[in-house]
Structure formats: C-alpha cells, structure tokens
Design an enzyme around this catalytic site. Structure first.
Site, PDB file in Angstrom:
ATOM      1  N   PRO A  24      53.753  44.998  36.252  1.00  0.00           N
ATOM      2  CA  PRO A  24      54.659  43.901  37.062  1.00  0.00           C
ATOM      3  C   PRO A  24      54.038  43.359  38.224  1.00  0.00           C
ATOM      4  O   PRO A  24      53.841  41.932  38.385  1.00  0.00           O
ATOM      5  CB  PRO A  24      55.955  44.362  37.453  1.00  0.00           C
ATOM      6  CG  PRO A  24      55.953  45.414  36.618  1.00  0.00           C
ATOM      7  CD  PRO A  24      54.611  46.087  36.189  1.00  0.00           C
ATOM      8  N   TYR A  25      53.114  44.285  39.108  1.00  0.00           N
ATOM      9  CA  TYR A  25      52.682  43.616  40.346  1.00  0.00           C
ATOM     10  C   TYR A  25      51.256  42.877  39.994  1.00  0.00           C
ATOM     11  O   TYR A  25      51.131  42.037  40.464  1.00  0.00           O
ATOM     12  CB  TYR A  25      52.392  44.962  41.000  1.00  0.00           C
ATOM     13  CG  TYR A  25      51.459  44.701  42.385  1.00  0.00           C
ATOM     14  CD1 TYR A  25      52.086  43.784  43.461  1.00  0.00           C
ATOM     15  CD2 TYR A  25      50.217  45.384  42.470  1.00  0.00           C
ATOM     16  CE1 TYR A  25      51.326  43.682  44.531  1.00  0.00           C
ATOM     17  CE2 TYR A  25      49.432  44.992  43.751  1.00  0.00           C
ATOM     18  CZ  TYR A  25      50.344  44.104  44.723  1.00  0.00           C
ATOM     19  OH  TYR A  25      49.475  43.944  45.719  1.00  0.00           O
ATOM     20  N   ALA A  26      50.730  43.430  39.007  1.00  0.00           N
ATOM     21  CA  ALA A  26      49.354  42.935  38.771  1.00  0.00           C
ATOM     22  C   ALA A  26      49.667  41.460  38.139  1.00  0.00           C
ATOM     23  O   ALA A  26      48.798  40.765  38.379  1.00  0.00           O
ATOM     24  CB  ALA A  26      48.449  43.828  37.785  1.00  0.00           C
TER      25      ALA A  26
ATOM     26  N   SER B 134      51.848  39.687  38.780  1.00  0.00           N
ATOM     27  CA  SER B 134      52.373  38.519  39.619  1.00  0.00           C
ATOM     28  C   SER B 134      51.165  38.218  40.558  1.00  0.00           C
ATOM     29  O   SER B 134      50.853  37.002  40.868  1.00  0.00           O
ATOM     30  CB  SER B 134      53.307  39.051  40.746  1.00  0.00           C
ATOM     31  OG  SER B 134      52.715  39.924  41.433  1.00  0.00           O
ATOM     32  N   LYS B 135      50.159  39.008  40.781  1.00  0.00           N
ATOM     33  CA  LYS B 135      49.118  38.636  41.307  1.00  0.00           C
ATOM     34  C   LYS B 135      47.979  38.009  40.572  1.00  0.00           C
ATOM     35  O   LYS B 135      46.943  37.322  41.115  1.00  0.00           O
ATOM     36  CB  LYS B 135      48.279  39.831  42.129  1.00  0.00           C
ATOM     37  CG  LYS B 135      49.117  40.447  43.205  1.00  0.00           C
ATOM     38  CD  LYS B 135      48.900  39.661  44.454  1.00  0.00           C
ATOM     39  CE  LYS B 135      49.867  40.289  45.537  1.00  0.00           C
ATOM     40  NZ  LYS B 135      49.820  39.246  46.811  1.00  0.00           N
TER      41      LYS B 135
END
Length: 246
Positions: A153-155, A157-158
């Site tokens: 999820p974090y990657a 978004s980035k």
C-alpha cells in the site's frame, strides 16, 4: 541579500525527519522557509527557532496537505511574509506496513489521502505559484522498486508520486521550473524506527554497500542540490538516494 532577492522555500512535513533536515539545510543556503506541519506544532516551532537563531527567517504554518484550502493558505503565507515561492520540498507523508491480504481499506484510504491526494494538492499549488527558476522536489521511496513484502500500500502510493513527478515536469514546459522526486532507501527517522525491532533495523541497514542507514542530512543534501542553481539541468527525474541498495 535583500527581502526581494531572498529565495523562499515551502517545506511540508517540516517539523521532523527528512522535512526538518530540509528546513535546516535550505535555511543554511540562505532561503526563507515556511515550515509546514500537520500536528507537531511544538516541533515545527522548534525548527523555526533554530532557523532564526542562526540568523535566518522562517515561519510555521499548520496545513493538512490533502486540504486544498489549507495548502493554498500556506502558500499565501509564503507570498505575504516573504514575497513569493521559489522552492517546494514536499516531505509530508504516511507509512503503514502490512500484508495486502489483511490491510484495512479505511487505513488504505487514509494513507492514499495523504500520500496521493496530498501530493497532488501540493504539486498543484506549486505549479501555479512557483516563480521563474523555481523547483518542486517531492519525496518518494526506493521501495517502489524493491517490492518488499508489507510495503504494497505504501509503495503504491509513492508510485503515484513518481508518475506525477515525471508528468508535471513535462506539463511545465516553458516555465523554467524543475520537478523532481527524491527516493530514499532506509533512512534513520522516527517514522523508519517505529514498530521495528533491532534485528530488522540491522538487516535493512546492511542492504546498502555502504552498510549503514541513510540519514536525514543525506537526503536533505539531495533536496538542496535540486533546489539550487547547480541542479537546474536535472528535471523530470526520480533520484534514488539509497546508498546503493539495488
């Protein structure tokens, strides 16, 4: 340097971590700095006090980066207090690490609200307001490429930050404004250490050939390069500042 000739930087997430270090570095380079923060008022005021103690100029402004009115007001402050905006360093962001199969979609929405919508809102104001010779620097992550479990999820978004960087650089053709992203690897910030045991920290630190974690100062140095005169020919790039992690 006179009021009118002073370059002005807006730094989101400027109360701690990489953002705080970017505030210090850009102020040391002679810029007046707007320290954007979400909740850490005391730390933001400490950042301002450190700049002013060194003879610089700074002001702290609270703004939810996903709120277009709050972000517009932050840029208004830069223009009213210091005369304009020349550099935007967008360091505000959130990180939540869990396997995709168990990930709470309400947490996903909150993560993407800050990391995707927030980046879009800040970039939109930067595109509208940066003066000639300006620079927008966004913070991404090398985890977009590394594809490590729990980072999905974090990657993701980035990854949106990377895409926006490349496209906006081309949309600003003719403006003499650069748009780049800095993509750190494991970096010794409170956000990085949160929830990690010592064994995990040591394993991540050992990934780089330099065999250490990055520091906020390492990343702020790249931000400062892109913000300054020597970085003007770098545009539309995602720069991996990660010590050589493949």
């Amino acid at each position: 340097m006179t009021e009118s000739s002073t370059r002005v930087a807006v730094v989101t997430g400027g109360s701690r971590g990489i953002g705080r270090e970017a505030v210090s570095r850009l102020a040391a380079d002679g810029m007046a700095v707007v320290v954007g923060y979400s909740a850490n008022k005391d730390q933001a005021e400490e950042a301002v006090a450190a700049v002013t103690a060194g003879g610089g100029r700074a002001v702290a402004v609270q703004a939810d980066v996903a709120d277009e009115n709050a972000v517009a007001a932050m840029f208004d402050t830069a223009e009213i207090r210091f005369g304009g905006v020349d550099v935007v360093a967008h360091a505000a962001g959130k990180m939540v690490l869990e396997p995709l199969v168990d990930f709470d979609l309400s947490v996903l929405d909150d993560l993407h609200r800050t990391n995707i919508r927030g980046t879009f809102v800040v970039a939109q104001q930067a595109a509208r307001r940066l003066r000639t010779g300006g620079a927008l620097i966004m913070l991404s992550t090398s985890m977009v490429k590394h594809a490590m479990p729990t980072y999905g999820p974090y990657a993701a978004s980035k990854g949106a930050v990377d895409a926006l960087t490349l496209i906006l650089a081309r949309e600003l053709r003719g403006r003499d404004v650069t748009v780049n992203a800095v993509s750190p690897g494991p970096t010794a910030t409170d956000l990085f250490f949160e929830g990690r045991d010592q064994a995990t920290i040591e394993r991540l630190a050992a990934q780089a050939p330099l065999e250490r974690l990055g520091t906020p100062a390492d990343i702020a140095a790249v931000v400062a390069f892109l913000a300054g005169a020597e970085g003007r020919w770098v545009n539309g790039q995602v720069i991996r500042a990660n010590g050589g992690v493949v």
